[in-house]
Design a protein around this motif. Sequence first.
Motif, PDB file in Angstrom:
ATOM      1  N   ASP A 159      16.682   8.063 -16.147  1.00 10.18           N
ATOM      2  CA  ASP A 159      18.050   8.214 -15.621  1.00 10.18           C
ATOM      3  C   ASP A 159      18.332   9.599 -15.053  1.00 10.18           C
ATOM      4  N   GLY A 160      17.341  10.177 -14.376  1.00 15.05           N
ATOM      5  CA  GLY A 160      17.564  11.486 -13.784  1.00 15.05           C
ATOM      6  C   GLY A 160      18.277  11.457 -12.447  1.00 15.05           C
ATOM      7  N   VAL A 161      18.323  10.296 -11.798  1.00 12.02           N
ATOM      8  CA  VAL A 161      18.903  10.231 -10.451  1.00 12.02           C
ATOM      9  C   VAL A 161      20.429  10.399 -10.450  1.00 12.02           C
ATOM     10  N   PRO A 162      21.188   9.675 -11.306  1.00  9.40           N
ATOM     11  CA  PRO A 162      22.660   9.819 -11.257  1.00  9.40           C
ATOM     12  C   PRO A 162      23.161  11.257 -11.394  1.00  9.40           C
ATOM     13  N   PRO A 163      22.660  12.052 -12.367  1.00  9.21           N
ATOM     14  CA  PRO A 163      23.163  13.430 -12.430  1.00  9.21           C
ATOM     15  C   PRO A 163      22.710  14.290 -11.254  1.00  9.21           C
ATOM     16  N   LEU A 164      21.556  13.979 -10.675  1.00  9.46           N
ATOM     17  CA  LEU A 164      21.136  14.711  -9.475  1.00  9.46           C
ATOM     18  C   LEU A 164      22.081  14.430  -8.313  1.00  9.46           C
ATOM     19  N   LEU A 165      22.451  13.173  -8.142  1.00 13.36           N
ATOM     20  CA  LEU A 165      23.376  12.819  -7.067  1.00 13.36           C
ATOM     21  C   LEU A 165      24.749  13.439  -7.300  1.00 13.36           C
ATOM     22  N   ARG A 166      25.164  13.492  -8.556  1.00  8.39           N
ATOM     23  CA  ARG A 166      26.446  14.135  -8.856  1.00  8.39           C
ATOM     24  C   ARG A 166      26.381  15.618  -8.528  1.00  8.39           C
ATOM     25  N   LEU A 167      25.235  16.240  -8.773  1.00  3.68           N
ATOM     26  CA  LEU A 167      25.078  17.657  -8.449  1.00  3.68           C
ATOM     27  C   LEU A 167      25.060  17.877  -6.941  1.00  3.68           C
ATOM     28  N   VAL A 168      24.493  16.932  -6.185  1.00  2.00           N
ATOM     29  CA  VAL A 168      24.513  17.025  -4.722  1.00  2.00           C
ATOM     30  C   VAL A 168      25.950  17.109  -4.223  1.00  2.00           C
ATOM     31  N   LYS A 169      26.829  16.351  -4.838  1.00  2.00           N
ATOM     32  CA  LYS A 169      28.220  16.306  -4.384  1.00  2.00           C
ATOM     33  C   LYS A 169      29.064  17.451  -4.948  1.00  2.00           C
ATOM     34  N   GLU A 170      28.782  17.878  -6.172  1.00  2.00           N
ATOM     35  CA  GLU A 170      29.712  18.773  -6.864  1.00  2.00           C
ATOM     36  C   GLU A 170      29.186  20.173  -7.112  1.00  2.00           C
ATOM     37  N   GLY A 171      27.888  20.395  -6.953  1.00  2.00           N
ATOM     38  CA  GLY A 171      27.300  21.659  -7.372  1.00  2.00           C
ATOM     39  C   GLY A 171      27.577  22.812  -6.428  1.00  2.00           C
ATOM     40  N   LYS A 172      27.068  23.987  -6.829  1.00  2.00           N
ATOM     41  CA  LYS A 172      27.073  25.139  -5.947  1.00  2.00           C
ATOM     42  C   LYS A 172      25.954  24.973  -4.924  1.00  2.00           C
ATOM     43  N   LEU A 173      25.893  25.893  -3.968  1.00  2.00           N
ATOM     44  CA  LEU A 173      24.943  25.769  -2.859  1.00  2.00           C
ATOM     45  C   LEU A 173      23.508  25.571  -3.340  1.00  2.00           C
ATOM     46  N   GLY A 192      22.378  24.664  -6.295  1.00  2.00           N
ATOM     47  CA  GLY A 192      22.232  23.423  -7.047  1.00  2.00           C
ATOM     48  C   GLY A 192      22.203  22.211  -6.141  1.00  2.00           C
ATOM     49  N   GLN A 193      23.050  22.207  -5.131  1.00  2.00           N
ATOM     50  CA  GLN A 193      23.067  21.085  -4.192  1.00  2.00           C
ATOM     51  C   GLN A 193      21.743  20.973  -3.446  1.00  2.00           C
ATOM     52  N   GLU A 194      21.216  22.128  -2.999  1.00  2.00           N
ATOM     53  CA  GLU A 194      19.927  22.113  -2.300  1.00  2.00           C
ATOM     54  C   GLU A 194      18.808  21.599  -3.199  1.00  2.00           C
ATOM     55  N   ASN A 195      18.765  22.110  -4.431  1.00  2.00           N
ATOM     56  CA  ASN A 195      17.715  21.690  -5.366  1.00  2.00           C
ATOM     57  C   ASN A 195      17.802  20.201  -5.665  1.00  2.00           C
ATOM     58  N   ALA A 196      19.026  19.710  -5.848  1.00  2.00           N
ATOM     59  CA  ALA A 196      19.208  18.298  -6.178  1.00  2.00           C
ATOM     60  C   ALA A 196      18.798  17.410  -5.001  1.00  2.00           C
ATOM     61  N   ALA A 197      19.193  17.793  -3.790  1.00  2.00           N
ATOM     62  CA  ALA A 197      18.812  17.001  -2.607  1.00  2.00           C
ATOM     63  C   ALA A 197      17.304  17.018  -2.406  1.00  2.00           C
ATOM     64  N   LEU A 198      16.685  18.173  -2.640  1.00  2.00           N
ATOM     65  CA  LEU A 198      15.227  18.268  -2.528  1.00  2.00           C
ATOM     66  C   LEU A 198      14.556  17.366  -3.554  1.00  2.00           C
ATOM     67  N   ALA A 199      15.082  17.361  -4.775  1.00  2.00           N
ATOM     68  CA  ALA A 199      14.514  16.509  -5.826  1.00  2.00           C
ATOM     69  C   ALA A 199      14.629  15.033  -5.452  1.00  2.00           C
ATOM     70  N   ILE A 200      15.770  14.626  -4.921  1.00  2.00           N
ATOM     71  CA  ILE A 200      15.954  13.219  -4.530  1.00  2.00           C
ATOM     72  C   ILE A 200      14.950  12.836  -3.453  1.00  2.00           C
ATOM     73  N   GLY A 201      14.755  13.718  -2.477  1.00  2.00           N
ATOM     74  CA  GLY A 201      13.785  13.421  -1.424  1.00  2.00           C
ATOM     75  C   GLY A 201      12.375  13.295  -1.960  1.00  2.00           C
ATOM     76  N   LEU A 202      12.008  14.154  -2.921  1.00  2.00           N
ATOM     77  CA  LEU A 202      10.669  14.100  -3.499  1.00  2.00           C
ATOM     78  C   LEU A 202      10.474  12.872  -4.382  1.00  2.00           C
ATOM     79  N   LEU A 203      11.549  12.410  -5.009  1.00  2.00           N
ATOM     80  CA  LEU A 203      11.440  11.259  -5.914  1.00  2.00           C
ATOM     81  C   LEU A 203      11.261   9.944  -5.162  1.00  2.00           C
ATOM     82  N   GLY A 204      11.719   9.882  -3.910  1.00  2.00           N
ATOM     83  CA  GLY A 204      11.656   8.625  -3.164  1.00  2.00           C
ATOM     84  C   GLY A 204      10.311   8.377  -2.543  1.00  2.00           C
ATOM     85  N   ARG A 205       9.286   8.210  -3.377  1.00  2.00           N
ATOM     86  CA  ARG A 205       7.923   8.115  -2.861  1.00  2.00           C
ATOM     87  C   ARG A 205       7.468   6.700  -2.594  1.00  2.00           C
ATOM     88  N   ASP A 206       8.181   5.716  -3.059  1.00  2.00           N
ATOM     89  CA  ASP A 206       7.788   4.332  -2.809  1.00  2.00           C
ATOM     90  C   ASP A 206       9.047   3.474  -2.735  1.00  2.00           C
TER      91      ASP A 206
END
Length: 635
Positions: free
Chosen positions: A187-201, A203-217
């Motif tokens: 369940d790491g995706v929901p808090p990452l997406l919340r950070l994309v929307k609500e975090g500081k600069l 944090g938002q960058e790190n969260a978006a990067l993580a989401i992109g890396l997680l979408g491997r299949d």
Amino acid sequence: MDDLKQILARPIQLAEQVIKWSDEAYTFRQECMELKAKVERLAGLLRQAARADLYERPARRIFDDTEKALDKAMALVDKCRAHGVVRRVFTIIPAGSFKKMAYQLDNSIGDLSWLLRVSSSASDDDDFDAHIGLPPIAQNEPILFLIWEQIAVLYTGNLDARADAAASLVSLARDNDRYSKLIIEEDGVPPLLRLVKEGKLEGQENAALAIGLLGRDPECVEQMVHAGACTAFAKVLKEGPMKVQAMVAWAVSELAANHPKCQDAFAQHNVIRFLVGHLAFETVQEHSKYAVTSSKMSLHSVVMDKKNSTRRAFVPDLMDAGHPNGHLSQSKNEMQHLVQSTMVAKPNGSSVKGIGSNGGVVSSKQHNSSLSGTTTKGREFEDPETKAYMKANAAKALWHLAKGNAAICKSITESRALLCFAVLLEKGEGDVQYNSAMALMEICSVAEQNSDLRRSAFKPTSPAARAVVDQLLRVVDKAEYDDLLIPCIISLGCLSRTFRATETRIIGPLVKLLDEREADVSREAALSLTKFACTENYLHVDHSKAIISAGGAKHLVQLVYFSEQVVQLAALTLVCYIAHNVPDSEELAQAEILTVLEWASKQAFMIQDQLIENLLPEAKIRLELYQSRGAKGYH
């Protein structure tokens, strides 16, 4: 969280029962008192957990293991109670049972302590950097404990702590696919997406990067889309900081590339619209499709108003189209004219900035955010690298979103995106230029199969379509072996059915590439020319004559005889079509094409190709009918 509290009810009840029965122990009383002390501590931790805000995934597993340990403890203590002489005599308790039970209770205490500490440290600034330690439950899989720890921080930590946790997950996701799947499963995706929307600069960058890396299949991407990735990304693309928007655009491109079925989900959340807005920013004035104010004149209306006065610049006399050098010398002026004609007049007379090295071409001091649906305030003050990165990733996202999707291609081409791609293909640099070329290639590939899109987006009278063709042709005519050449060759081939019979300037540069030293370039040139010469193309006879006139026959003979197999097959297919279309050509006779076909018919790997197997016999028959005597005369 309410479910967790209900789950905790039974372990707490079990702990109370063990404590009570320990006091009633008749045999092994000392050992039961030691177990009681451990269970009392465990009961205190369970009650503390019932009041805490916990990360659910490890909490469920820890509570389940704790309940099993308490069940065993209760059964063991029950055997020590006074049940009568006979039962005591026949009750056997192995000597190591209490030691084993104590070990299991200690593990449960350690697990619960870790769970409470990781939750409290996530929200405590002072203690966040302290090493929490490895919980017993994760001894067999240490990486799981690390993932749990970071996700727990994402759920309950402050913004700075969450930014660091997202960066840690980025490092894990980069390592291997298994870690990525664990992050998603835990369940790491929901808090990452919340950070994309609500975090500081950061944090938002790190969260978006993580989401992109997680979408491997596809499965991982599907889970992220269901978790709300489209909504979160659309929100950022509309109003987030440009650095975050650029990272989100990159993440969109990764998800779309790895799972094309998510394309429509992104389109439904207006992601296409926002990406085109970023692509158009400082490239051309905002695009007409998204204009919502009647007081502003749209690009479309400007182009239409200027169409008559600029037709000569946009669409040269088709009788002169056979002179590619003369036309290409005007290409630069035409592009500048086209861009300028699509600019909305500035009421304050503000000047237009020059072309920048970052891929941003036309820049104005005023931008109306209502036109694109994105917030543009302050974006002009971003550094050139960020602007170029934003534009490159917007183009990349549109490239992968457009792939094989006619509806999205239609949406893109109805905006000013085609013109943007043409401008960036000419004036952009690096990734901006390459991603624009790839996006055009995907749109052209879809248009090849979709007649409605082909007619609406690439009609010969369209200034934007003309600009695209000019830039594709410029790259092909320059013939530099770089990342742009092959996508542009493919694009021109896909557009073969949009060109008129007199539009011969396309054929010459493609024929020259048949003589290219690089095998992949020659192959793609042959494949593109085949789309001009194949019988599905209404003007196949005219195009075949143009290929012959440009000297294509001699190049094709060399390719069929001496190239690599994949190039030989592509060249032979083209030869068959040309021989079928113009069998009476004197140039074909001089090049001894009939001899080439006879030789090819004896090559096993060639006649095993399904298309060649169908084309070759008919091409030979037609050539023999018209050129058999002539061919014999050349031996």
